[in-house]
Design a protein around this motif. Sequence first.
Motif, PDB file in Angstrom:
ATOM      1  N   ASP A 124       0.828  -1.215   0.000  1.00  0.00           N
ATOM      2  CA  ASP A 124       0.000   0.000   0.000  1.00  0.00           C
ATOM      3  C   ASP A 124       0.857   1.258   0.000  1.00  0.00           C
ATOM      4  N   PHE A 125       1.976   1.214   0.722  1.00  0.00           N
ATOM      5  CA  PHE A 125       2.886   2.370   0.730  1.00  0.00           C
ATOM      6  C   PHE A 125       3.473   2.601  -0.657  1.00  0.00           C
ATOM      7  N   LYS A 126       3.908   1.518  -1.306  1.00  0.00           N
ATOM      8  CA  LYS A 126       4.456   1.653  -2.655  1.00  0.00           C
ATOM      9  C   LYS A 126       3.414   2.206  -3.623  1.00  0.00           C
ATOM     10  N   ALA A 127       2.143   1.814  -3.418  1.00  0.00           N
ATOM     11  CA  ALA A 127       1.070   2.232  -4.319  1.00  0.00           C
ATOM     12  C   ALA A 127       0.536   3.616  -3.995  1.00  0.00           C
ATOM     13  N   GLY A 128       1.002   4.221  -2.891  1.00  0.00           N
ATOM     14  CA  GLY A 128       0.552   5.563  -2.539  1.00  0.00           C
ATOM     15  C   GLY A 128      -0.767   5.603  -1.788  1.00  0.00           C
ATOM     16  N   VAL A 129      -1.191   4.444  -1.249  1.00  0.00           N
ATOM     17  CA  VAL A 129      -2.439   4.417  -0.477  1.00  0.00           C
ATOM     18  C   VAL A 129      -2.306   5.283   0.773  1.00  0.00           C
ATOM     19  N   PHE A 130      -1.134   5.258   1.404  1.00  0.00           N
ATOM     20  CA  PHE A 130      -0.861   6.182   2.506  1.00  0.00           C
ATOM     21  C   PHE A 130       0.510   6.815   2.314  1.00  0.00           C
ATOM     22  N   ARG A 131       0.722   7.926   3.019  1.00  0.00           N
ATOM     23  CA  ARG A 131       1.897   8.763   2.773  1.00  0.00           C
ATOM     24  C   ARG A 131       3.134   8.327   3.523  1.00  0.00           C
ATOM     25  N   VAL A 132       2.962   7.722   4.703  1.00  0.00           N
ATOM     26  CA  VAL A 132       4.103   7.483   5.593  1.00  0.00           C
ATOM     27  C   VAL A 132       4.152   6.013   6.007  1.00  0.00           C
ATOM     28  N   LEU A 133       5.341   5.420   5.899  1.00  0.00           N
ATOM     29  CA  LEU A 133       5.604   4.088   6.434  1.00  0.00           C
ATOM     30  C   LEU A 133       6.650   4.243   7.521  1.00  0.00           C
ATOM     31  N   VAL A 134       6.335   3.786   8.735  1.00  0.00           N
ATOM     32  CA  VAL A 134       7.252   3.891   9.871  1.00  0.00           C
ATOM     33  C   VAL A 134       7.825   2.500  10.141  1.00  0.00           C
ATOM     34  N   ALA A 135       9.141   2.369  10.027  1.00  0.00           N
ATOM     35  CA  ALA A 135       9.773   1.048  10.079  1.00  0.00           C
ATOM     36  C   ALA A 135      10.902   0.992  11.092  1.00  0.00           C
ATOM     37  N   THR A 136      11.129  -0.195  11.614  1.00  0.00           N
ATOM     38  CA  THR A 136      12.339  -0.480  12.390  1.00  0.00           C
ATOM     39  C   THR A 136      13.382  -1.050  11.433  1.00  0.00           C
ATOM     40  N   ASP A 137      14.631  -1.086  11.865  1.00  0.00           N
ATOM     41  CA  ASP A 137      15.714  -1.520  10.970  1.00  0.00           C
ATOM     42  C   ASP A 137      15.545  -2.950  10.483  1.00  0.00           C
ATOM     43  N   LEU A 138      15.214  -3.872  11.390  1.00  0.00           N
ATOM     44  CA  LEU A 138      15.104  -5.269  10.999  1.00  0.00           C
ATOM     45  C   LEU A 138      14.003  -5.460   9.967  1.00  0.00           C
ATOM     46  N   ALA A 139      12.853  -4.833  10.204  1.00  0.00           N
ATOM     47  CA  ALA A 139      11.735  -4.999   9.277  1.00  0.00           C
ATOM     48  C   ALA A 139      11.989  -4.313   7.946  1.00  0.00           C
ATOM     49  N   SER A 140      12.896  -3.368   7.918  1.00  0.00           N
ATOM     50  CA  SER A 140      13.131  -2.611   6.680  1.00  0.00           C
ATOM     51  C   SER A 140      13.880  -3.416   5.635  1.00  0.00           C
ATOM     52  N   ARG A 141      14.467  -4.574   6.018  1.00  0.00           N
ATOM     53  CA  ARG A 141      15.165  -5.405   5.042  1.00  0.00           C
ATOM     54  C   ARG A 141      14.174  -5.831   3.962  1.00  0.00           C
ATOM     55  N   GLY A 142      14.501  -5.560   2.739  1.00  0.00           N
ATOM     56  CA  GLY A 142      13.604  -5.925   1.651  1.00  0.00           C
ATOM     57  C   GLY A 142      12.776  -4.768   1.147  1.00  0.00           C
ATOM     58  N   ILE A 143      12.816  -3.606   1.831  1.00  0.00           N
ATOM     59  CA  ILE A 143      12.147  -2.426   1.288  1.00  0.00           C
ATOM     60  C   ILE A 143      12.997  -1.894   0.140  1.00  0.00           C
ATOM     61  N   ASP A 144      12.479  -2.015  -1.056  1.00  0.00           N
ATOM     62  CA  ASP A 144      13.229  -1.578  -2.229  1.00  0.00           C
ATOM     63  C   ASP A 144      12.287  -0.792  -3.121  1.00  0.00           C
ATOM     64  N   ILE A 145      12.324   0.537  -2.999  1.00  0.00           N
ATOM     65  CA  ILE A 145      11.444   1.410  -3.769  1.00  0.00           C
ATOM     66  C   ILE A 145      12.323   2.302  -4.631  1.00  0.00           C
ATOM     67  N   GLN A 146      12.182   2.156  -5.933  1.00  0.00           N
ATOM     68  CA  GLN A 146      13.155   2.760  -6.834  1.00  0.00           C
ATOM     69  C   GLN A 146      13.207   4.276  -6.725  1.00  0.00           C
TER      70      GLN A 146
END
Length: 380
Positions: free
Chosen positions: A289-311
């Motif tokens: 949903d974050f990638k698609a722009g459904v919401f503006r903000v994604l709040v992440a911790t370091d461990l969970a952020s592995r694999g976040i790849d947004i060009q």
Amino acid sequence: MSFSKLGLSAALLKAVEQQHFTTVYPIQQAAIPAILGGKDVLGIAKTGSGKTLSYALPVLQQQLHKPPAANRHIKALILVPTRELAVQVGEVFKQLSQYLPKPIKTMAVFGGVSINPQMMELQGVEVLVATPGRLLDLVSVKALHLDIVELLVLDEADKMLNLGFKDEMNKIFALLPPKRQNLLFSATLGKDIHTITELLLHNPIKIEIEEAEENIDLIQQLAYSVAEERKGPLLRYLIKQQNMQQVLVFTSSVHRADSVVEKLKINGIEAAALHSKKSQGTRTNNLNDFKAGVFRVLVATDLASRGIDIQFLPYVINYELPRSPKDYIHRIGRTGRAESPGTAIALISEEEEHHFKIIQKKMRKKVEIIDTASYDLKGF
């Protein structure tokens, strides 16, 4: 160099073109021919440097010319440290497989979801992407077998070792046939990587891609000096004042991530959290949903952020600083990718000022710090 010069099949080249991969990165240029030649490979390159494609393409190319294996017997195994990275890598394999003249079934397995659907779907799988714990669970119930694995990939091996997977990985190694091709990719070449390299790799081709400083120069870095209790209002002020539409915010704890999301929502800013306490389904949905722009903000911790790849992610905000300067660079490196500019912002409390000086020194870059004492944050 173009991908057409790397000895890949027309079907793979068509998939690469459709995914708009136009630039061959250094790790890909060196690794793809070596892997196709049957060599063991040690690839050292930072996250986001194109490592996944550097092994996914030759793995699929190799499988094209081999007969299918017996059911539930895996021929190529990719081990990754987190659920998100497993999903991401699995998706890359599926995208690259769509035009192949014969089907090569790939699948990603990971914990945090029911094991039964994964057990059923494993029928006919030849290429498996897995987190270590779930892989061992599936082996223990005889849902799959590792005795004919021809190729093993360790992706982000440094993170797997740091996150305490060493015992699980040793159990997996004991289940694999001794003769196989081994590929090890890591962002760093530390003591643990040296040890595992000596155990796994046979006369490897070593590829070490130096981090290019100009990559970080694509990122505009700013810092705001702010009292701890004013961080939340300042975050909301910046998002609204600058009309930020896609913002990745980093916190250092699950509790803080949930708190930041709750207050963003109360103030009319659509947001969601990504951390280890969320179910896998929720994490996947929130990221999509974050990638698609459904919401503006994604709040992440370091461990969970592995694999976040947004060009083309435009904004990264450090609500709290990580302990390691390397983690700081990794966080802000989520923006400024694919030769596109991005903005990285740090909210610095008085207690964090000294640590931020260390971070600046380590990355050899001075960051402008803006004093916010005069900012009127009432209503935010």
